[in-house]
Design a protein around this motif. Structure first.
Motif, PDB file in Angstrom:
ATOM      1  N   LEU A  13      27.674  32.091 -15.593  1.00  0.00           N
ATOM      2  CA  LEU A  13      26.960  31.790 -14.352  1.00  0.00           C
ATOM      3  C   LEU A  13      27.272  30.386 -13.846  1.00  0.00           C
ATOM      4  O   LEU A  13      27.437  30.177 -12.635  1.00  0.00           O
ATOM      5  N   ARG A  14      27.384  29.431 -14.750  1.00  0.00           N
ATOM      6  CA  ARG A  14      27.690  28.066 -14.311  1.00  0.00           C
ATOM      7  C   ARG A  14      29.092  27.986 -13.723  1.00  0.00           C
ATOM      8  O   ARG A  14      29.341  27.239 -12.777  1.00  0.00           O
ATOM      9  N   GLY A  15      30.019  28.750 -14.278  1.00  0.00           N
ATOM     10  CA  GLY A  15      31.383  28.712 -13.772  1.00  0.00           C
ATOM     11  C   GLY A  15      31.594  29.508 -12.499  1.00  0.00           C
ATOM     12  O   GLY A  15      32.556  29.258 -11.768  1.00  0.00           O
ATOM     13  N   GLY A  16      30.687  30.476 -12.209  1.00  0.00           N
ATOM     14  CA  GLY A  16      30.873  31.311 -11.031  1.00  0.00           C
ATOM     15  C   GLY A  16      29.843  31.074  -9.950  1.00  0.00           C
ATOM     16  O   GLY A  16      30.178  30.759  -8.810  1.00  0.00           O
ATOM     17  N   ALA A  17      28.565  31.178 -10.283  1.00  0.00           N
ATOM     18  CA  ALA A  17      27.506  31.023  -9.281  1.00  0.00           C
ATOM     19  C   ALA A  17      27.210  29.562  -8.977  1.00  0.00           C
ATOM     20  O   ALA A  17      26.719  29.239  -7.896  1.00  0.00           O
ATOM     21  N   LEU A  18      27.485  28.657  -9.936  1.00  0.00           N
ATOM     22  CA  LEU A  18      27.241  27.227  -9.739  1.00  0.00           C
ATOM     23  C   LEU A  18      28.509  26.447 -10.054  1.00  0.00           C
ATOM     24  O   LEU A  18      28.534  25.595 -10.950  1.00  0.00           O
ATOM     25  N   PRO A  19      29.597  26.693  -9.325  1.00  0.00           N
ATOM     26  CA  PRO A  19      30.879  26.072  -9.684  1.00  0.00           C
ATOM     27  C   PRO A  19      30.926  24.572  -9.461  1.00  0.00           C
ATOM     28  O   PRO A  19      31.730  23.873 -10.066  1.00  0.00           O
ATOM     29  N   ASP A  20      30.092  24.040  -8.577  1.00  0.00           N
ATOM     30  CA  ASP A  20      30.124  22.611  -8.279  1.00  0.00           C
ATOM     31  C   ASP A  20      29.262  21.795  -9.234  1.00  0.00           C
ATOM     32  O   ASP A  20      29.138  20.580  -9.066  1.00  0.00           O
ATOM     33  N   GLY A  21      28.671  22.438 -10.212  1.00  0.00           N
ATOM     34  CA  GLY A  21      27.827  21.716 -11.153  1.00  0.00           C
ATOM     35  C   GLY A  21      26.432  21.434 -10.636  1.00  0.00           C
ATOM     36  O   GLY A  21      25.641  20.777 -11.313  1.00  0.00           O
ATOM     37  N   THR A  22      26.114  21.891  -9.421  1.00  0.00           N
ATOM     38  CA  THR A  22      24.773  21.676  -8.876  1.00  0.00           C
ATOM     39  C   THR A  22      23.847  22.770  -9.392  1.00  0.00           C
ATOM     40  O   THR A  22      24.222  23.943  -9.476  1.00  0.00           O
ATOM     41  N   GLY A  23      22.655  22.393  -9.750  1.00  0.00           N
ATOM     42  CA  GLY A  23      21.700  23.372 -10.247  1.00  0.00           C
ATOM     43  C   GLY A  23      21.845  23.582 -11.745  1.00  0.00           C
ATOM     44  O   GLY A  23      22.647  22.940 -12.424  1.00  0.00           O
ATOM     45  N   ASP A  24      21.066  24.512 -12.261  1.00  0.00           N
ATOM     46  CA  ASP A  24      21.040  24.735 -13.697  1.00  0.00           C
ATOM     47  C   ASP A  24      20.781  26.206 -13.983  1.00  0.00           C
ATOM     48  O   ASP A  24      20.324  26.960 -13.121  1.00  0.00           O
ATOM     49  N   VAL A  25      21.089  26.604 -15.229  1.00  0.00           N
ATOM     50  CA  VAL A  25      20.795  27.951 -15.719  1.00  0.00           C
ATOM     51  C   VAL A  25      19.850  27.799 -16.903  1.00  0.00           C
ATOM     52  O   VAL A  25      20.165  27.109 -17.869  1.00  0.00           O
ATOM     53  N   VAL A  26      18.689  28.418 -16.818  1.00  0.00           N
ATOM     54  CA  VAL A  26      17.684  28.283 -17.874  1.00  0.00           C
ATOM     55  C   VAL A  26      17.232  29.677 -18.311  1.00  0.00           C
ATOM     56  O   VAL A  26      17.494  30.677 -17.638  1.00  0.00           O
ATOM     57  N   PHE A  27      16.517  29.724 -19.448  1.00  0.00           N
ATOM     58  CA  PHE A  27      16.074  30.988 -20.016  1.00  0.00           C
ATOM     59  C   PHE A  27      14.567  30.997 -20.268  1.00  0.00           C
ATOM     60  O   PHE A  27      14.066  31.811 -21.033  1.00  0.00           O
ATOM     61  N   GLU A  28      13.853  30.124 -19.624  1.00  0.00           N
ATOM     62  CA  GLU A  28      12.402  30.052 -19.794  1.00  0.00           C
ATOM     63  C   GLU A  28      11.709  31.183 -19.033  1.00  0.00           C
ATOM     64  O   GLU A  28      12.257  31.745 -18.076  1.00  0.00           O
ATOM     65  N   ALA A  29      10.492  31.496 -19.461  1.00  0.00           N
ATOM     66  CA  ALA A  29       9.699  32.485 -18.735  1.00  0.00           C
ATOM     67  C   ALA A  29       9.315  31.905 -17.368  1.00  0.00           C
ATOM     68  O   ALA A  29       8.761  30.807 -17.296  1.00  0.00           O
TER      69      ALA A  29
END
Length: 210
Positions: A13-29
């Motif tokens: 997801l970081r390499g495709g949906a967030l390629p510019d490094g903006t934002g984050d991917v988390v797994f919290e509820a």
């Protein structure tokens, strides 16, 4: 194993949906409290279900071999589990959330299997493909509304991402080293080795032998 699949999904997801490094991917509820603390564009991959894919269960044992094909150890076949993620986008505007979800869908759709570069090292010895599906209705009837109700939040657009991964089963049994030399022993009917020296028979004065 679950946390390693988490990391593989994060990298995709970081390499495709967030390629510019903006934002984050988390797994919290994604609860109300969590949403109130969020201050950056975020893709949330909430693991909401773990279920064995019993159709993939195998019996017997698997032989692990070296480069010469010699069996070194044996192990039970792995069990396969379906990890279901509720993928949602969180920004300050619905339009940006939809854009994030669109990017996530675009980077996941080309992959029916987890790409080789993202397969956890612990699974490489199995040489198996790891199925990945996105936005496919699950086989079991589940209500996303019930999931959101349990989380205490409002219903949001989401993608259902399912990764089916093997889970190693222990213990592992070492096998004895292969036999490389053999000895052939030939015995007579009386059980005496054929190459044994014959006993010398002596005659007593009374005519007996010993």
């Amino acid at each position: 194993m679950i946390h390693e699949i988490d990391e593989a999904l994060r990298r995709i997801l970081r390499g495709g949906a967030l390629p510019d490094g903006t934002g984050d991917v988390v797994f919290e509820a994604p609860t109300r409290d969590w949403a109130a603390r969020r201050n950056t564009p975020t893709l949330n991959a909430y693991l909401y279900d773990i279920r064995e894919d019993v159709a993939r269960r195998e019996r017997g044992s698997i032989a692990e071999r070296d480069a010469n094909g010699v069996v070194l150890r044996r192990r039970q076949p792995p069990r396969w589990y379906r990890l279901s993620y509720l993928l949602t986008a969180w920004t300050s505007r619905p339009e940006d959330e939809h854009r994030l979800l669109s990017g996530a869908l675009a980077c996941l759709l080309p992959h029916e299997m987890l790409p080789d570069e993202y397969v956890p090292p612990v699974l490489e010895p199995y040489s198996v493909s790891i199925p990945l599906s996105v936005a496919v209705p699950p086989a079991e009837s589940r209500s996303l509304a019930d999931i959101w109700s349990a989380l205490g939040g409002e219903l949001k657009p989401s993608l259902d991402v399912v990764i089916t991964t093997p889970f190693p089963v222990t213990p592992v049994y070492d096998v004895a080293p292969p036999v490389t030399e053999g000895v052939i022993s030939v015995r007579g009917r009386d059980g005496v080795p054929a190459d044994a020296k014959p006993r010398m028979m002596r005659t007593n004065r009374d005519g007996g032998t010993r």
